[in-house]
Scaffold this motif. Structure first.
Motif, PDB file in Angstrom:
ATOM      1  N   UNK A 169      17.844  -9.236  45.884  1.00 60.08           N
ATOM      2  CA  UNK A 169      18.474 -10.027  46.822  1.00 60.08           C
ATOM      3  C   UNK A 169      19.825  -9.638  46.275  1.00 60.08           C
ATOM      4  N   UNK A 170      19.842  -9.681  44.511  1.00 62.35           N
ATOM      5  CA  UNK A 170      20.765  -9.510  43.958  1.00 62.35           C
ATOM      6  C   UNK A 170      21.863  -7.921  44.182  1.00 62.35           C
ATOM      7  N   UNK A 171      20.728  -7.235  43.696  1.00 63.86           N
ATOM      8  CA  UNK A 171      20.201  -5.649  44.416  1.00 63.86           C
ATOM      9  C   UNK A 171      21.300  -5.973  45.572  1.00 63.86           C
ATOM     10  N   UNK A 172      21.097  -6.358  47.142  1.00 59.09           N
ATOM     11  CA  UNK A 172      21.506  -6.140  47.785  1.00 59.09           C
ATOM     12  C   UNK A 172      22.584  -7.002  48.077  1.00 59.09           C
ATOM     13  N   UNK A 173      23.154  -8.099  47.521  1.00 61.55           N
ATOM     14  CA  UNK A 173      24.642  -8.681  47.453  1.00 61.55           C
ATOM     15  C   UNK A 173      25.173  -8.132  46.142  1.00 61.55           C
ATOM     16  N   UNK A 174      24.891  -6.390  45.660  1.00 61.14           N
ATOM     17  CA  UNK A 174      26.381  -5.589  45.069  1.00 61.14           C
ATOM     18  C   UNK A 174      26.514  -6.179  43.191  1.00 61.14           C
ATOM     19  N   UNK A 175      25.497  -7.085  43.455  1.00 61.13           N
ATOM     20  CA  UNK A 175      26.003  -6.649  41.533  1.00 61.13           C
ATOM     21  C   UNK A 175      25.480  -5.599  40.888  1.00 61.13           C
ATOM     22  N   UNK A 176      26.259  -5.369  39.833  1.00 54.14           N
ATOM     23  CA  UNK A 176      25.899  -3.800  39.468  1.00 54.14           C
ATOM     24  C   UNK A 176      24.774  -4.308  38.197  1.00 54.14           C
ATOM     25  N   UNK A 177      24.929  -5.192  37.679  1.00 56.50           N
ATOM     26  CA  UNK A 177      23.314  -4.830  36.370  1.00 56.50           C
ATOM     27  C   UNK A 177      22.589  -6.956  36.571  1.00 56.50           C
ATOM     28  N   UNK A 178      21.447  -6.744  35.640  1.00 58.42           N
ATOM     29  CA  UNK A 178      21.135  -8.056  35.232  1.00 58.42           C
ATOM     30  C   UNK A 178      20.701  -7.984  33.782  1.00 58.42           C
ATOM     31  N   UNK A 179      21.330  -8.692  32.966  1.00 53.37           N
ATOM     32  CA  UNK A 179      20.158  -8.939  31.826  1.00 53.37           C
ATOM     33  C   UNK A 179      19.283 -10.010  31.688  1.00 53.37           C
ATOM     34  N   UNK A 180      19.087  -9.869  30.819  1.00 50.49           N
ATOM     35  CA  UNK A 180      17.970 -11.460  30.316  1.00 50.49           C
ATOM     36  C   UNK A 180      18.550 -10.770  28.286  1.00 50.49           C
ATOM     37  N   UNK A 181      17.285 -11.907  27.905  1.00 46.74           N
ATOM     38  CA  UNK A 181      17.055 -12.197  26.870  1.00 46.74           C
ATOM     39  C   UNK A 181      15.510 -12.970  26.100  1.00 46.74           C
ATOM     40  N   UNK A 182      14.919 -12.297  25.911  1.00 48.12           N
ATOM     41  CA  UNK A 182      14.184 -13.648  25.375  1.00 48.12           C
ATOM     42  C   UNK A 182      13.951 -13.362  23.324  1.00 48.12           C
ATOM     43  N   UNK A 183      13.278 -14.709  23.456  1.00 49.41           N
ATOM     44  CA  UNK A 183      13.225 -14.673  21.763  1.00 49.41           C
ATOM     45  C   UNK A 183      11.817 -14.049  21.591  1.00 49.41           C
ATOM     46  N   UNK A 184      12.019 -13.328  20.727  1.00 47.08           N
ATOM     47  CA  UNK A 184      11.476 -12.039  19.800  1.00 47.08           C
ATOM     48  C   UNK A 184       9.848 -13.132  19.617  1.00 47.08           C
ATOM     49  N   UNK A 185       9.739 -13.552  19.672  1.00 45.82           N
ATOM     50  CA  UNK A 185       8.607 -15.172  19.400  1.00 45.82           C
ATOM     51  C   UNK A 185       7.616 -15.375  19.971  1.00 45.82           C
ATOM     52  N   UNK A 186       8.487 -14.549  21.857  1.00 42.72           N
ATOM     53  CA  UNK A 186       8.086 -14.772  23.148  1.00 42.72           C
ATOM     54  C   UNK A 186       8.197 -13.787  23.824  1.00 42.72           C
ATOM     55  N   UNK A 187       7.021 -12.846  23.240  1.00 40.33           N
ATOM     56  CA  UNK A 187       6.685 -11.467  24.143  1.00 40.33           C
ATOM     57  C   UNK A 187       6.307 -10.928  25.314  1.00 40.33           C
ATOM     58  N   UNK A 188       5.892 -12.748  25.579  1.00 40.96           N
ATOM     59  CA  UNK A 188       5.603 -12.070  26.945  1.00 40.96           C
ATOM     60  C   UNK A 188       6.371 -12.009  27.868  1.00 40.96           C
ATOM     61  N   UNK A 189       7.734 -12.919  27.669  1.00 41.51           N
ATOM     62  CA  UNK A 189       8.891 -12.881  28.890  1.00 41.51           C
ATOM     63  C   UNK A 189       9.078 -11.398  28.665  1.00 41.51           C
TER      64      UNK A 189
END
Length: 190
Positions: free
Chosen positions: A111-131
């Motif tokens: 959906x985000x690609x179709x909506x024209x967003x150029x990119x997404x970012x995401x962050x996770x705590x190093x202590x939560x490697x599953x994310x």
């Protein structure tokens, strides 16, 4: 606000509604589910209602993750509308390790690609490697890490920042967190 509804093999992704307060309470009251989220768990259904009003209602890219069989929210997924296009998710722990977040993420990313967003970012705590593993599964790449005095919980966290570019600019890296925090570095063992 348009009423986007996305269906995948197992899931319905839709807007949160007033009738979802019980589901919101079940998701956002659990200490373990909320350990790596940027807020404290809600204590009761009144706080769940406030959480709905302030954080879940009206976001263009904020969706309840529901199982098809009952349309009851078991998680949430969102992308911020600011320049970070920060992508995030949470899921009730009895649904962990079933590929639900990866399935929901793939649908929202389309959906985000179709909506024209150029990119997404995401962050996770190093202590939560599953994310971080989810981020890799959905095609995001690790860019860098930074140390932040995390608010409102007020303790230091090393975050890993991932990014997925949609517009062909493969080398673009969102620099805000790198520039904002003095302690930043690239980990080589990821």
């Amino acid at each position: 606000m348009d009423n986007i509804r996305i269906e995948t093999d197992r899931l319905i992704l839709r807007r949160f509604e007033e009738d979802d307060i019980e589901a919101i309470y079940l998701l956002f009251s659990d200490d373990e589910v909320n350990a790596f989220l940027p807020w404290y768990p809600v204590k009761d259904r009144n706080e769940a209602r406030d959480f709905f009003e302030k954080r879940l209602k009206g976001g263009k890219y904020c969706f309840a993750i529901c199982r098809k069989e009952d349309d009851f929210p078991v998680g949430y997924i969102h992308a911020e509308e600011d320049d970070s296009h920060d992508f995030g998710y949470a899921l009730r722990k009895e649904y962990w390790h079933q590929g639900i977040v990866s399935e929901a993420s793939s649908a929202v990313i389309e959906l985000l690609r179709e909506e024209g967003l150029p990119y997404i970012t995401a962050t996770h705590d190093r202590n939560n490697p599953r994310s971080g593993a989810v981020m890799k599964r959905i095609g995001m790449g690790y860019c860098y890490s930074y140390k932040e005095q995390w608010q409102p919980k007020n303790f230091p966290v090393i975050f890993r920042m991932y990014q997925l570019n949609f517009d062909g600019q493969k080398d673009r890296v969102y620099q805000k967190y790198w520039n904002l925090y003095d302690e930043h570095f690239v980990e080589t063992d990821i």
